[in-house]
Design a protein around this motif. Structure first.
Motif, PDB file in Angstrom:
ATOM      1  N   UNK A   2      37.591  37.895  50.105  1.00 21.38           N
ATOM      2  CA  UNK A   2      37.690  39.340  50.135  1.00 21.38           C
ATOM      3  C   UNK A   2      36.885  39.959  49.011  1.00 21.38           C
ATOM      4  N   UNK A   3      36.653  41.264  49.110  1.00 19.87           N
ATOM      5  CA  UNK A   3      35.936  41.978  48.077  1.00 19.87           C
ATOM      6  C   UNK A   3      36.732  41.972  46.796  1.00 19.87           C
ATOM      7  N   UNK A   4      36.046  41.841  45.675  1.00 14.89           N
ATOM      8  CA  UNK A   4      36.739  41.788  44.395  1.00 14.89           C
ATOM      9  C   UNK A   4      36.922  43.175  43.793  1.00 14.89           C
ATOM     10  N   UNK A   5      36.302  44.195  44.346  1.00 23.46           N
ATOM     11  CA  UNK A   5      36.445  45.545  43.804  1.00 23.46           C
ATOM     12  C   UNK A   5      37.565  46.292  44.519  1.00 23.46           C
ATOM     13  N   UNK A   6      38.130  47.280  43.830  1.00 22.44           N
ATOM     14  CA  UNK A   6      39.198  48.080  44.406  1.00 22.44           C
ATOM     15  C   UNK A   6      38.627  49.023  45.450  1.00 22.44           C
ATOM     16  N   UNK A   7      39.459  49.563  46.341  1.00 22.15           N
ATOM     17  CA  UNK A   7      38.964  50.459  47.379  1.00 22.15           C
ATOM     18  C   UNK A   7      38.227  51.683  46.826  1.00 22.15           C
ATOM     19  N   UNK A   8      38.625  52.153  45.623  1.00 17.07           N
ATOM     20  CA  UNK A   8      37.949  53.323  45.060  1.00 17.07           C
ATOM     21  C   UNK A   8      36.668  52.946  44.310  1.00 17.07           C
ATOM     22  N   UNK A   9      36.328  51.641  44.313  1.00 17.63           N
ATOM     23  CA  UNK A   9      35.085  51.196  43.690  1.00 17.63           C
ATOM     24  C   UNK A   9      35.184  50.982  42.195  1.00 17.63           C
ATOM     25  N   UNK A  12      36.123  47.023  36.002  1.00 14.38           N
ATOM     26  CA  UNK A  12      35.913  46.966  34.567  1.00 14.38           C
ATOM     27  C   UNK A  12      36.346  45.624  34.028  1.00 14.38           C
ATOM     28  N   UNK A  13      35.786  45.278  32.882  1.00 15.45           N
ATOM     29  CA  UNK A  13      36.177  44.060  32.187  1.00 15.45           C
ATOM     30  C   UNK A  13      35.813  44.197  30.726  1.00 15.45           C
ATOM     31  N   UNK A  14      36.484  43.457  29.898  1.00 14.98           N
ATOM     32  CA  UNK A  14      36.149  43.430  28.483  1.00 14.98           C
ATOM     33  C   UNK A  14      35.314  42.204  28.142  1.00 14.98           C
ATOM     34  N   UNK A  15      35.020  41.356  29.134  1.00 14.99           N
ATOM     35  CA  UNK A  15      34.282  40.120  28.893  1.00 14.99           C
ATOM     36  C   UNK A  15      32.787  40.361  28.939  1.00 14.99           C
ATOM     37  N   UNK A  16      32.073  39.647  28.072  1.00 13.14           N
ATOM     38  CA  UNK A  16      30.622  39.618  28.116  1.00 13.14           C
ATOM     39  C   UNK A  16      30.214  38.172  28.044  1.00 13.14           C
ATOM     40  N   UNK A  17      29.006  37.876  28.504  1.00 11.02           N
ATOM     41  CA  UNK A  17      28.618  36.472  28.477  1.00 11.02           C
ATOM     42  C   UNK A  17      27.123  36.298  28.509  1.00 11.02           C
ATOM     43  N   UNK A  18      26.685  35.229  27.884  1.00 15.85           N
ATOM     44  CA  UNK A  18      25.321  34.746  27.986  1.00 15.85           C
ATOM     45  C   UNK A  18      25.368  33.233  27.944  1.00 15.85           C
ATOM     46  N   UNK A  40      30.649  36.217  42.095  1.00 19.97           N
ATOM     47  CA  UNK A  40      30.819  37.096  40.937  1.00 19.97           C
ATOM     48  C   UNK A  40      29.659  38.081  40.924  1.00 19.97           C
ATOM     49  N   UNK A  41      29.895  39.243  41.546  1.00 18.55           N
ATOM     50  CA  UNK A  41      28.820  40.211  41.705  1.00 18.55           C
ATOM     51  C   UNK A  41      29.026  41.523  40.987  1.00 18.55           C
ATOM     52  N   UNK A  42      30.142  41.667  40.280  1.00 18.91           N
ATOM     53  CA  UNK A  42      30.400  42.932  39.583  1.00 18.91           C
ATOM     54  C   UNK A  42      31.211  42.662  38.320  1.00 18.91           C
ATOM     55  N   UNK A  43      31.322  43.694  37.501  1.00 23.16           N
ATOM     56  CA  UNK A  43      32.123  43.584  36.280  1.00 23.16           C
ATOM     57  C   UNK A  43      33.589  43.332  36.620  1.00 23.16           C
ATOM     58  N   UNK A  44      34.054  43.889  37.723  1.00 26.31           N
ATOM     59  CA  UNK A  44      35.437  43.641  38.136  1.00 26.31           C
ATOM     60  C   UNK A  44      35.642  42.161  38.453  1.00 26.31           C
ATOM     61  N   UNK A  45      34.736  41.594  39.228  1.00 30.47           N
ATOM     62  CA  UNK A  45      34.815  40.172  39.577  1.00 30.47           C
ATOM     63  C   UNK A  45      34.759  39.316  38.311  1.00 30.47           C
ATOM     64  N   UNK A  47      35.776  40.104  35.380  1.00 29.76           N
ATOM     65  CA  UNK A  47      37.069  40.203  34.713  1.00 29.76           C
ATOM     66  C   UNK A  47      38.156  39.398  35.392  1.00 29.76           C
ATOM     67  N   UNK A  48      38.153  39.383  36.722  1.00 30.59           N
ATOM     68  CA  UNK A  48      39.158  38.623  37.478  1.00 30.59           C
ATOM     69  C   UNK A  48      39.036  37.132  37.162  1.00 30.59           C
ATOM     70  N   UNK A  49      37.813  36.615  37.191  1.00 25.75           N
ATOM     71  CA  UNK A  49      37.604  35.193  36.915  1.00 25.75           C
ATOM     72  C   UNK A  49      37.933  34.878  35.454  1.00 25.75           C
ATOM     73  N   UNK A  50      37.493  35.724  34.539  1.00 23.59           N
ATOM     74  CA  UNK A  50      37.770  35.503  33.114  1.00 23.59           C
ATOM     75  C   UNK A  50      39.271  35.494  32.837  1.00 23.59           C
ATOM     76  N   UNK A  51      40.001  36.410  33.449  1.00 25.15           N
ATOM     77  CA  UNK A  51      41.450  36.484  33.234  1.00 25.15           C
ATOM     78  C   UNK A  51      42.157  35.265  33.829  1.00 25.15           C
ATOM     79  N   UNK A  52      41.756  34.865  35.028  1.00 27.39           N
ATOM     80  CA  UNK A  52      42.400  33.722  35.697  1.00 27.39           C
ATOM     81  C   UNK A  52      42.170  32.432  34.910  1.00 27.39           C
ATOM     82  N   UNK A  53      40.927  32.146  34.576  1.00 27.22           N
ATOM     83  CA  UNK A  53      40.607  30.912  33.867  1.00 27.22           C
ATOM     84  C   UNK A  53      41.111  30.976  32.427  1.00 27.22           C
TER      85      UNK A  53
END
Length: 99
Positions: A2-9, A12-18, A40-45, A47-53
């Protein structure tokens, strides 16, 4: 998947990475491994992966890169690839293995 973004689009996330792909490394903080994850195509996605892992007991740090799907995980000991894979899959993304 399913789409990782909310219906209103909103996303956000506080994670950054390189992260850099390559072999696992061991530092004073623990062992670092780079994985590939599809979807993982958006900042929301990101954040979801960063929070889960990041919620796993053994994980000290996690960095997620949007677009490339590189997920850099630092653990206190030997990383449990099976646990990380199932956590990513349960979050709605596709774990494809070590980078």
């Amino acid at each position: 998947m399913s789409s990782c973004c909310t219906p209103d689009g909103s996303c956000h996330t506080n994670s950054t990475a390189t992260p850099e792909a390559g072999t696992a490394t061991t530092t004073a903080e623990g062992r670092t491994v780079v994985y590939r994850v599809n979807g993982i195509g958006s900042a929301h996605c990101q954040g979801v992966v960063a929070k889960a892992v990041g919620g796993l007991d053994s994980v000290v740090d996690v960095q997620v890169e949007i677009g490339t799907g590189l997920v850099t995980v630092t653990t206190g000991g030997e990383p449990d690839d099976t646990l990380i894979a199932s956590t990513v899959d349960e979050a709605g993304y596709r774990f494809t293995g070590r980078a």
